[in-house]
Design an enzyme around this catalytic site. Structure first.
Site, PDB file in Angstrom:
ATOM      1  N   SER A  91      13.400   8.493   4.367  1.00 42.46           N
ATOM      2  CA  SER A  91      12.525   7.940   5.403  1.00 42.46           C
ATOM      3  C   SER A  91      13.413   7.430   6.535  1.00 42.46           C
ATOM      4  O   SER A  91      14.597   7.117   6.309  1.00 42.46           O
ATOM      5  CB  SER A  91      11.736   6.765   4.822  1.00 42.46           C
ATOM      6  OG  SER A  91      11.093   6.027   5.844  1.00 42.46           O
ATOM      7  N   TYR A 126      10.885  -1.101  -0.084  1.00 47.77           N
ATOM      8  CA  TYR A 126      10.873   0.264   0.442  1.00 47.77           C
ATOM      9  C   TYR A 126      12.132   0.523   1.262  1.00 47.77           C
ATOM     10  O   TYR A 126      12.829   1.520   1.059  1.00 47.77           O
ATOM     11  CB  TYR A 126       9.607   0.469   1.292  1.00 47.77           C
ATOM     12  CG  TYR A 126       9.388   1.902   1.744  1.00 47.77           C
ATOM     13  CD1 TYR A 126       8.952   2.869   0.845  1.00 47.77           C
ATOM     14  CD2 TYR A 126       9.586   2.282   3.072  1.00 47.77           C
ATOM     15  CE1 TYR A 126       8.728   4.186   1.261  1.00 47.77           C
ATOM     16  CE2 TYR A 126       9.373   3.588   3.492  1.00 47.77           C
ATOM     17  CZ  TYR A 126       8.934   4.536   2.585  1.00 47.77           C
ATOM     18  OH  TYR A 126       8.714   5.838   2.984  1.00 47.77           O
ATOM     19  N   LYS A 175      15.041   3.132   0.129  1.00 47.97           N
ATOM     20  CA  LYS A 175      15.208   4.334   0.958  1.00 47.97           C
ATOM     21  C   LYS A 175      16.626   4.393   1.530  1.00 47.97           C
ATOM     22  O   LYS A 175      17.187   5.472   1.685  1.00 47.97           O
ATOM     23  CB  LYS A 175      14.144   4.387   2.060  1.00 47.97           C
ATOM     24  CG  LYS A 175      12.732   4.679   1.528  1.00 47.97           C
ATOM     25  CD  LYS A 175      12.630   6.068   0.910  1.00 47.97           C
ATOM     26  CE  LYS A 175      11.202   6.417   0.500  1.00 47.97           C
ATOM     27  NZ  LYS A 175      11.067   7.788  -0.043  1.00 47.97           N
TER      28      LYS A 175
HETATM   29  N1  NAD Z   1       3.831   9.052   5.309  1.00 48.86           N
HETATM   30  C1  NAD Z   1       4.840   8.523   5.953  1.00 48.86           C
HETATM   31  O1  NAD Z   1       4.651   7.915   7.033  1.00 48.86           O
HETATM   32  C2  NAD Z   1       6.246   8.690   5.437  1.00 48.86           C
HETATM   33  C3  NAD Z   1       7.311   8.411   6.311  1.00 48.86           C
HETATM   34  C4  NAD Z   1       8.614   8.547   5.855  1.00 48.86           C
HETATM   35  C5  NAD Z   1       8.857   8.959   4.548  1.00 48.86           C
HETATM   36  N2  NAD Z   1       7.816   9.216   3.718  1.00 48.86           N
HETATM   37  C6  NAD Z   1       8.131   9.636   2.342  1.00 48.86           C
HETATM   38  O2  NAD Z   1       7.568  10.903   2.107  1.00 48.86           O
HETATM   39  C7  NAD Z   1       7.339  11.080   0.712  1.00 48.86           C
HETATM   40  C8  NAD Z   1       5.937  11.581   0.509  1.00 48.86           C
HETATM   41  O3  NAD Z   1       5.039  10.593   0.983  1.00 48.86           O
HETATM   42  P1  NAD Z   1       3.593  10.926   1.576  1.00 48.86           P
HETATM   43  O4  NAD Z   1       3.466  10.195   2.839  1.00 48.86           O
HETATM   44  O5  NAD Z   1       3.327  12.372   1.510  1.00 48.86           O
HETATM   45  O6  NAD Z   1       2.745  10.119   0.491  1.00 48.86           O
HETATM   46  P2  NAD Z   1       1.391  10.454  -0.262  1.00 48.86           P
HETATM   47  O7  NAD Z   1       1.025   9.162  -0.899  1.00 48.86           O
HETATM   48  O8  NAD Z   1       0.434  11.126   0.643  1.00 48.86           O
HETATM   49  O9  NAD Z   1       1.836  11.507  -1.370  1.00 48.86           O
HETATM   50  C9  NAD Z   1       2.757  11.152  -2.340  1.00 48.86           C
HETATM   51  C10 NAD Z   1       2.408  11.892  -3.622  1.00 48.86           C
HETATM   52  O10 NAD Z   1       3.430  11.564  -4.577  1.00 48.86           O
HETATM   53  C11 NAD Z   1       2.798  11.337  -5.831  1.00 48.86           C
HETATM   54  N3  NAD Z   1       3.679  10.496  -6.629  1.00 48.86           N
HETATM   55  C12 NAD Z   1       3.967   9.179  -6.446  1.00 48.86           C
HETATM   56  N4  NAD Z   1       4.820   8.782  -7.396  1.00 48.86           N
HETATM   57  C13 NAD Z   1       5.072   9.848  -8.185  1.00 48.86           C
HETATM   58  C14 NAD Z   1       5.861  10.055  -9.342  1.00 48.86           C
HETATM   59  N5  NAD Z   1       6.565   9.075  -9.869  1.00 48.86           N
HETATM   60  N6  NAD Z   1       5.900  11.295  -9.880  1.00 48.86           N
HETATM   61  C15 NAD Z   1       5.169  12.312  -9.364  1.00 48.86           C
HETATM   62  N7  NAD Z   1       4.392  12.161  -8.276  1.00 48.86           N
HETATM   63  C16 NAD Z   1       4.346  10.945  -7.705  1.00 48.86           C
HETATM   64  C17 NAD Z   1       1.462  10.694  -5.499  1.00 48.86           C
HETATM   65  O11 NAD Z   1       0.525  10.867  -6.565  1.00 48.86           O
HETATM   66  C18 NAD Z   1       1.070  11.460  -4.229  1.00 48.86           C
HETATM   67  O12 NAD Z   1       0.295  12.606  -4.530  1.00 48.86           O
HETATM   68  C19 NAD Z   1       7.633   9.719   0.071  1.00 48.86           C
HETATM   69  O13 NAD Z   1       8.919   9.732  -0.490  1.00 48.86           O
HETATM   70  C20 NAD Z   1       7.574   8.765   1.246  1.00 48.86           C
HETATM   71  O14 NAD Z   1       8.332   7.602   1.038  1.00 48.86           O
HETATM   72  C21 NAD Z   1       6.517   9.095   4.128  1.00 48.86           C
END
Ligand code: NAD
Length: 263
Positions: free
Chosen positions: A136, A149, A153
């Site tokens: 992130s 977080y 990260k």
């Molecule tokens: N959305 C944002 O703004 C953003 C920004 C920067 C980084 N990220 C990172 O991107 C990645 C994906 O996030 P997203 O925004 O798509 O979130 P999201 O919540 O839409 O999807 C995440 C998915 O991961 C699954 N999950 C969570 N823990 C798990 C585990 N232990 N094993 C298997 N599956 C698991 C959840 O069930 C969910 O379906 C994460 O690592 C998040 O930190 C997101």
């Protein structure tokens, strides 16, 4: 310079958001994709859509990682690309209970350590393999309102850098994805800090998958779907006090938004 056509790819947290977009992108490029998620129905729906293979379960615990990789190997034969994408947003500061800190540590960092522990021996033997970590921008900068977080990260970025520095010359490619806001259920749940800091410049999960695709094509480590993160990262490194002053202003803005207009 990873070749995607025909590759065996695993995407953790692939049932939603960024993971789903990555799974779709890889499948469209001709990869055979294993879609993992804690939410088995979500993983199954994505797998059905892209003609992939669903493995439901926890991609963070030691046993969960081992089972996922065994099931993926059973289906794919060889895993060529592992996208360690699952992550959790944990809010709070030092007052957040240890249990929350430890879960963030497990999912946002140890998942990657455990998966690479399983994959590296085979990859090093054959001299190829691609490990992708969805970290992130919080891992390069910080995420106000979410110390567990931000810290985990940062650890994910540090681990990705360490892997790249250690194994690049032995044929292992590493990519570290560092977006700011992405329109997923995680962003929708990010509260006042997310509203104040991330929503205005939020992008779609598909933009993140495209940025990863471009980075893989040229072998670039750092994947920055938001170009401005590059400038913030430079400012943090070269003028830390000015960067912190900017963050302090944002923090005050969030506090005003939470407390509402003065009466
Ligand atoms: N959305 C944002 O703004 C953003 C920004 C920067 C980084 N990220 C990172 O991107 C990645 C994906 O996030 P997203 O925004 O798509 O979130 P999201 O919540 O839409 O999807 C995440 C998915 O991961 C699954 N999950 C969570 N823990 C798990 C585990 N232990 N094993 C298997 N599956 C698991 C959840 O069930 C969910 O379906 C994460 O690592 C998040 O930190 C997101």
């Amino acid at each position: 310079m990873t070749k995607i056509a025909g590759a065996g790819v695993v995407v953790t947290g692939g049932g939603n958001g960024i993971g789903r977009a990555i799974a779709r992108k890889m499948a469209a490029g001709g990869a055979r994709v294993v879609v993992n998620d804690l939410d088995g129905d979500a993983a199954a729906a994505v797998a059905r859509e892209i003609d992939g293979y669903a493995v439901s379960g926890d991609a963070a615990s030691e046993a969960g990682v081992r089972e996922l990789i065994a099931a993926a190997r059973g289906h794919l034969g060889t895993i060529d690309v592992y996208c360690a994408n699952a992550g959790i947003g944990i809010r709070g500061g030092p007052e957040a209970p240890d249990e929350h800190w430890l879960r963030a540590w497990d999912v946002n960092l140890m998942a990657h350590v455990r998966a690479s522990r399983e994959l590296l021996p085979g990859w090093l033997e054959r001299g190829s393999g691609t490990f992708v970590i969805t970290a992130s921008a919080a891992g390069l900068l910080t995420m106000l309102g979410s110390a567990p977080y931000s810290v985990t990260k940062h650890a994910a970025v540090a681990y990705a850098e360490w892997l790249a520095a250690t194994y690049l010359h032995r044929g292992i490619a590493v990519h570290c994805i560092c977006p700011q806001g992405v329109r997923t259920q995680m962003l929708a749940r990010s509260g006042a800090a997310g509203d104040a800091v991330l929503q205005r410049t939020a992008i779609e999960p598909e933009d993140v998958a495209d940025a990863l695709w471009d980075a893989m094509a040229v072998g670039r480590f750092l994947v920055l779907p938001h170009q401005e993160v590059h400038d913030y990262y430079v400012r943090r490194a070269t003028d830390t006090d000015r960067w912190l002053a900017g963050m302090r202003k944002l923090q005050q803005q969030i506090e005003r938004a939470v407390s509402g207009p003065a009466s």
